[in-house]
Design a protein around this motif. Structure first.
Motif, short mmCIF file in Angstrom:
data_model
loop_
_atom_site.label_atom_id
_atom_site.label_comp_id
_atom_site.label_asym_id
_atom_site.label_seq_id
_atom_site.Cartn_x
_atom_site.Cartn_y
_atom_site.Cartn_z
N GLN A 216 0.22 -1.07 0.02
CA GLN A 216 0.37 -0.03 0.11
C GLN A 216 0.70 1.05 0.11
O GLN A 216 0.32 2.54 -0.77
CB GLN A 216 -1.27 0.13 1.50
CG GLN A 216 -2.07 -1.22 1.11
CD GLN A 216 -1.71 -2.57 1.28
OE1 GLN A 216 -1.15 -2.55 1.99
NE2 GLN A 216 -2.05 -3.38 -0.03
N GLY A 217 2.17 1.58 0.38
CA GLY A 217 3.00 2.56 0.75
C GLY A 217 3.66 2.44 1.75
O GLY A 217 4.20 1.16 2.20
N VAL A 218 4.60 3.00 1.80
CA VAL A 218 5.20 3.67 3.19
C VAL A 218 4.58 4.54 4.57
O VAL A 218 4.42 5.57 3.81
CB VAL A 218 6.76 4.18 2.33
CG1 VAL A 218 7.63 4.90 3.54
CG2 VAL A 218 7.28 2.78 0.78
N GLU A 219 5.48 3.52 5.24
CA GLU A 219 4.93 4.71 6.52
C GLU A 219 6.89 4.91 7.32
O GLU A 219 7.93 4.21 7.38
CB GLU A 219 4.40 4.00 7.80
CG GLU A 219 3.65 4.79 8.37
CD GLU A 219 3.12 3.79 9.79
OE1 GLU A 219 2.71 4.02 10.90
OE2 GLU A 219 2.42 2.62 9.19
N LEU A 220 6.61 6.45 8.34
CA LEU A 220 8.12 6.00 8.60
C LEU A 220 7.57 6.86 9.56
O LEU A 220 6.71 7.82 10.04
CB LEU A 220 9.18 7.50 7.90
CG LEU A 220 9.65 6.44 6.61
CD1 LEU A 220 9.21 7.37 5.47
CD2 LEU A 220 11.29 6.97 7.23
N ARG A 221 8.48 6.80 11.03
CA ARG A 221 7.57 7.59 12.10
C ARG A 221 9.20 7.74 13.30
O ARG A 221 9.96 6.36 13.53
CB ARG A 221 6.69 6.05 13.03
CG ARG A 221 6.50 6.82 13.99
CD ARG A 221 4.96 5.83 14.84
NE ARG A 221 4.45 5.98 14.43
CZ ARG A 221 3.15 4.84 14.11
NH1 ARG A 221 3.50 3.96 14.86
NH2 ARG A 221 2.20 4.96 13.12
N GLN A 222 9.10 8.83 14.17
CA GLN A 222 10.37 8.73 14.42
C GLN A 222 10.00 7.62 16.22
O GLN A 222 8.97 8.00 16.72
CB GLN A 222 10.47 10.23 15.52
CG GLN A 222 11.77 10.34 16.02
CD GLN A 222 12.07 11.47 15.95
OE1 GLN A 222 11.12 12.69 15.15
NE2 GLN A 222 13.45 12.20 16.71
#
Length: 642
Positions: A216-222
């Motif tokens: 579905q896509g790309v997720e980034l999280r700190q």
């Protein structure tokens, strides 16, 4: 350290031969073993460098058949003992288990929370077949670079950028927004957008972030930061000193874990000296010497600096070496080397323009010598000014003045004046300006100020809307008290700075087969230093007081207590450049005539700066217009590669 690479196709299968050109590109770096893994839609590789004892037998990428997950990693994990307990690793496996296996076990136990439990210098990517997703992370301090690209069909990642363009799916395009920010930002970092790179379609994972990639896509999280740190209240100065020695010993001990030799960048100052003083006894116990690499000015250097600056720190370095012992010295003047001779090599290494040109020749020279001597780990104290040796006295005194603590201030200033050998009559106006910058600003406006030359072309700045891009980062000095007290935490939490430092450390390590490690940037050390009360850092006229007190019996007093002079590197870069002066001028003149390049660079400023090169003088090393000329040349050569 290792170079990792991988690709996920959301549609058609990946042909392993499509990855061959990218893998071939990575062979230009040092490697001890190359291994690949693939299934229908995922490809992983690792060009592995052996550094730790466990890495010699490590297999990467590693496929765990029972769990149907695969990992590739560029990693050294520092909290192995802690993880052994948390993950219940059997005692018989603890000696041989690799760092990548520990990461995999942490992922199995904690999932997306795994990076919060890991300490060290690392990037990794895991293919979880059961979840049909990729999961990866970059360490808390951003010491290893991690790039990726996603066109909606293919997602690819790598330790460096150029191998990605060897894949058949992606093209190289200049990121004009990144270039505009690089040219406009006067600090050492490159871009306000911590995800951006010099290439339009290539992104980077910032420090302390994880990434999850699905169809579905790309997720980034700190997952972490150093912003909210609980204050530490102990009963005495001695307890703070002992706590510092304990956490710093832990950080250094983790960083000398290698079956190879250990080196250190050693100046005559507190930070690098402290690193050496902790590392040397540890190595001696293992039958090793600490290899020290020190920069000295070129022969015949005309010392134009003030009496409070030291261009040649040899006497202080020798004091540290003699006091600490078990150190093999390497004094290096890099004859024939200059910032100009290094440009092409550094563009190859960094894959982008860079700003640290003055130090470029000796940084690379340290790596070359260390490689020759079989060094696997090169220690530094680069973050020390913001962690272990922090303690700006004049800013602290401004803090006291603003709060009306005049008796304490008077006593401190008197003691500082004596120790630093600076008359109080000179100190008080400086403290006043720091305490009330708004008043000073008004006087400066009335009297005129020195203008710093702009490297970016005004039309290009308008086109890229730099006034709007920069606005959130411009601080109103009339309402906010800006000094070293606030700048410290801002620097530590600045992910753009981490990107620059991590990229340089990663790419040098891949080229030379050794890893730079900084115990002053260990998250445990950072958190401890941020938790310590301000009064521990400036005391009885001593700046950097906590470190000065903590290193009794570690460093000689002429180094430990020195407040009167400061080392500076390298003050001789103009003198080094003189043999190539005409070539430098000619190339800058050619730049001014290049119609494409002149769309980006401020040619009028460059022409103005060129007039200063008519009479080369060593003191031009600090001239802002002359420095701009070197930055211009670096950008010029980078753009010509397109």
């Amino acid at each position: 350290m290792s170079a990792i690479m991988g690709c996920l196709s959301r549609r058609e299968p990946i042909m392993p031969e499509d990855m061959d050109p990218a893998g071939a590109y990575l062979t230009k770096y040092k490697w001890d073993r190359i291994h690949t893994w693939s299934d229908a839609h995922v490809f992983f590789s690792c060009h592995m460098q052996w550094v730790t004892p466990e890495s010699v037998h490590e297999v990467l990428p590693l496929y765990d058949e029972r769990r149907d997950i695969t990992i590739t990693a560029d990693a050294i994990i520092d909290n192995r003992s802690e993880l052994f307990d948390k993950l219940q690793i059997p005692l018989k496996e603890q000696i041989t288990i690799s760092d990548s296996q520990l990461i995999l076990e942490a992922y199995v136990k904690w999932g997306e929370e795994a990076p919060k439990h890991l300490l060290g210098d690392y990037v990794f990517m895991i293919w979880d077949s059961r979840k049909d997703q990729l999961f990866g992370a970059r360490d808390e301090s951003g010491r290893r670079s991690f790039y990726y690209i996603d066109d909606g069909i293919h997602f690819a990642f790598c330790s460096s950028m150029n191998p990605i363009f060897q894949m058949p799916y992606f093209n190289k395009e200049l990121n004009e927004q990144w270039l505009a920010e690089f040219l406009a930002i006067r600090g050492m970092y490159e871009s306000y957008d911590v995800h951006a790179t010099a290439y339009r379609n290539v992104r980077q994972i910032p420090a302390a972030h994880w990434i999850k990639v699905s169809r579905q896509g790309v997720e980034l999280r700190q997952y972490s930061n150093f912003k909210e740190i609980e204050p530490l209240y102990l009963n005495s100065d001695e307890e703070y000193e002992e706590a510092f020695r304990e956490v710093f010993d832990q950080a250094v001990r983790a960083r000398v874990r290698t079956y190879k030799q250990v080196g250190t960048a050693l100046s005559g100052g507190l930070d690098s000296g402290t690193v050496a003083s902790f590392a040397s006894p540890m190595l001696k116990a293992d039958g090793k010497e600490l290899h020290a690499y020190s920069y000295v000015p070129v022969s015949g250097f005309e010392d134009w600096t003030s009496s409070r600056l030291i261009a040649d720190e040899t006497p202080y370095i020798q004091s540290t070496v003699n006091f600490v012992g078990n150190i093999r010295e390497n004094y290096m003047n890099f004859a024939g080397k200059s910032p100009l001779t290094e440009v092409n090599d550094w563009l190859d290494i960094m894959e982008t323009p860079y700003k640290f040109f003055e130090n470029s020749f000796w940084i690379r020279g340290f790596y070359e010598r260390a490689q020759e001597q079989g060094v696997g780990v090169l220690l530094t104290g680069a973050m020390g000014n913001f962690t272990i040796s922090w303690g700006p006295a004049l800013d602290y005194y401004a803090h006291l003045l603003r709060r009306g603590k005049l008796v304490h201030l008077a006593r401190e200033v008197q003691q500082y004046s004596r120790l630093a050998e600076v008359p109080r009559a000179k100190l008080l106006p400086i403290i006043g300006r720091k305490a009330f910058p708004m008043l000073h600003r008004q006087r400066a406006v009335a009297g005129g100020t020195v203008q710093i030359p702009e490297l970016i072309h005004p039309d290009f700045a308008r086109k890229m809307e730099m006034h709007r891009q920069m606005k959130p980062y411009v601080v109103n000095k009339e309402t906010v008290y800006i000094n070293a007290l606030t700048a410290r935490k801002e620097n530590i939490n600045n992910l753009a700075v981490a990107n620059k430092n991590g990229a340089m450390a990663t790419k040098l390590s891949m080229r030379y087969g050794l890893i730079e490690r900084d115990p002053t940037n260990d998250p445990r050390v950072v958190r401890y230093c941020l938790s310590v009360p301000l009064e521990q850092y400036v005391q009885k006229g001593r700046d950097r007081a906590l470190l000065r007190r903590s290193t009794v019996n570690y460093l000689p007093d002429n180094v430990r207590l020195n407040q009167s002079v400061r080392g500076i590197q390298p003050a001789d870069w103009i003198q080094r450049t003189k043999p190539h002066w005409k070539e430098w001028v000619a190339e800058l003149q050619a730049l001014c005539k290049d119609t494409l390049i002149s769309e980006y660079l401020n040619v009028d400023q460059i022409k103005k700066g060129l007039t200063k090169l008519e009479h080369p003088r060593p003191e031009l090393a600090w001239d802002s217009e002359v420095r701009m000329l070197m930055h211009s040349l670096i950008v010029f050569r980078f753009l010509r590669r397109f």
